[in-house]
Design a protein around this motif. Structure first.
Motif, short mmCIF file in Angstrom:
data_model
loop_
_atom_site.label_atom_id
_atom_site.label_comp_id
_atom_site.label_asym_id
_atom_site.label_seq_id
_atom_site.Cartn_x
_atom_site.Cartn_y
_atom_site.Cartn_z
N ILE A 8 -10.65 -23.23 32.02
CA ILE A 8 -9.60 -23.49 33.01
C ILE A 8 -9.90 -22.69 34.28
O ILE A 8 -10.17 -21.48 34.22
N ALA A 9 -9.84 -23.37 35.42
CA ALA A 9 -10.09 -22.74 36.71
C ALA A 9 -8.76 -22.39 37.38
O ALA A 9 -7.84 -23.21 37.39
N PHE A 10 -8.71 -21.20 37.92
CA PHE A 10 -7.53 -20.70 38.63
C PHE A 10 -7.95 -20.45 40.09
O PHE A 10 -8.67 -19.49 40.36
N GLY A 11 -7.51 -21.30 41.01
CA GLY A 11 -7.96 -21.19 42.39
C GLY A 11 -7.25 -20.13 43.19
O GLY A 11 -7.72 -19.00 43.33
N ARG A 12 -6.10 -20.46 43.71
CA ARG A 12 -5.37 -19.53 44.59
C ARG A 12 -5.14 -18.17 43.95
O ARG A 12 -5.23 -17.15 44.63
N PRO A 13 -4.82 -18.09 42.64
CA PRO A 13 -4.65 -16.75 42.06
C PRO A 13 -5.86 -15.85 42.21
O PRO A 13 -5.72 -14.63 42.35
N PHE A 14 -7.07 -16.41 42.22
CA PHE A 14 -8.27 -15.60 42.38
C PHE A 14 -8.44 -15.08 43.80
O PHE A 14 -9.15 -14.10 44.03
N VAL A 15 -7.83 -15.75 44.78
CA VAL A 15 -7.91 -15.27 46.16
C VAL A 15 -7.36 -13.85 46.26
O VAL A 15 -7.99 -12.96 46.82
N ALA A 16 -6.18 -13.65 45.68
CA ALA A 16 -5.46 -12.39 45.87
C ALA A 16 -5.54 -11.45 44.68
O ALA A 16 -5.00 -10.34 44.73
#
Length: 373
Positions: free
Chosen positions: A324-332
């Motif tokens: 599972i890929a987590f996009g925006r959560p990895f930004v911050a």
């Protein structure tokens, strides 16, 4: 929060010769921080990716394979020696931090602007403009802004063959830069997607019309990437069956993308990365469709699209997803796996620093340990 022993997110997964320590993927996200004037990956980008090396797998931001493949300002390329050397800094930093990273290879097709292409028109499957779609450019003073994508021209058959060759060379460049593999960006309305989706492709030759013809470019590029990496396992493909993003629409997406997944299974790629629509009122991706994709493609399946830890665990337990890929959560949240493991609060991201700029909003988000201190 369930213990690691029972939490599927923290079980290892084999991806070819790679053993991923968890099922958490950092997906490709454009950040527009490449050094100018030649769009070269740099030390700041190396720090950013290395901070996030606890992901089971990182997929780099889209990196364009040739000058006509560029669609947004300050995005990195992977076709000059300087760009390859810059990416080598990134991969070395990620590997030193214990991570694994694939390069996402990108040709935007019609989603570009003449100002980014030295005055040339963008290219596409067909001369169909992406109405209402904006791309990120810099003005003469270097200030960022969004403008309507320019009107494209249709590629000639010999030009299509040349782009396939460019993808093969980009894969070779990625391996020379130290990447663990490559991901083809065949989603979100970019060039490969412009061939696949029926409403973006009005060709009457071997690359248009029938579903088999519309999938031909995808198959040829995928085979070129397998040749460029010298490994089927080191190639992944990103698809977006239902997103209609950037103006690409298919008349029968479930049939089209089940056929695409079947083709990729026959070619033997290491994974398919499904981008689900994640905006408000977006089309829902039915569970039956996900099961259908699992039936026709037996390799690793990654899903991305506003997943929480709980939704991710359910997807893995139900068996239609492997990662599972987590996009925006990895930004911050550079230490996102640790936060998910602990059930900790996630840092919110600053929208104003997503595209362009320096360290602020890129490498200055605190990890849990730093926040506690």
């Amino acid at each position: 929060m369930m213990s690691d022993t029972h939490d599927p997110l923290f079980q290892p997964h084999s991806l070819g010769a790679l053993t991923l320590p968890n099922r958490i993927v950092m997906p490709p996200m454009t950040r527009s921080r490449a050094s100018q004037p030649d769009d070269v990956p740099n030390e700041l980008m190396a720090e950013y990716y290395a901070q996030r090396a606890s992901a089971g797998l990182i997929v780099s931001e889209g990196t364009w394979i040739s000058p006509l493949g560029k669609g947004y300002a300050w995005t990195p390329g992977i076709h000059t020696p300087a760009q390859v050397a810059g990416w080598r800094k990134v991969t070395a930093a990620v590997h030193e931090a214990g991570g694994r990273i694939f390069a996402q290879l990108w040709h935007v097709g019609r989603l570009s602007h003449v100002s980014l292409l030295d005055g040339h028109a963008p290219v596409s499957s067909s001369a169909i403009p992406a109405h209402g779609v904006n791309v990120f450019v810099a003005d003469q003073d270097g200030k960022p802004g969004f403008v309507q994508a320019s009107h494209p021209r249709a590629l000639k058959v010999e030009e299509i063959h040349a782009i396939v060759d460019e993808f093969r060379q980009a894969a070779r460049n990625a391996m020379a830069a130290g990447f663990d593999g490559v991901e083809l960006h065949a989603a979100n309305g970019y060039l490969v997607n412009q061939f696949i989706d029926s409403e973006a492709n009005n060709r009457t030759d071997e690359y248009g019309g029938s579903l088999e013809n519309r999938l031909r470019f995808l198959g040829e590029v995928t085979q070129a990437l397998i040749e460029g990496t010298a490994s089927k396992d080191r190639v992944g493909i990103r698809l977006a069956p239902l997103t209609t993003l950037n103006g690409c629409v298919d008349a029968d997406p479930e049939t089209t993308y089940a056929a695409a997944a079947k083709l990729l299974g026959e070619l033997g790629v290491g994974y398919i990365h499904i981008a689900e629509a994640d905006w408000d009122d977006a089309p829902h991706m039915p569970a039956a469709f996900k099961q259908r994709l699992r039936e026709v493609y037996r390799g690793t399946l990654i899903y991305a699209g506003k997943y929480t830890a709980e939704r991710a665990q359910a997807a893995l337990n139900e068996g239609w997803a492997d990662l599972i890929a987590f996009g925006r959560p990895f930004v911050a949240n550079p230490d996102l796996p640790e936060r998910l493991r602990a059930g900790a609060t996630l840092n919110p991201h600053d929208r104003d620093t997503l595209f362009g700029g320096g360290a602020r909003g890129l490498t200055d988000y605190p990890a849990l340990a730093a926040r506690a201190a």
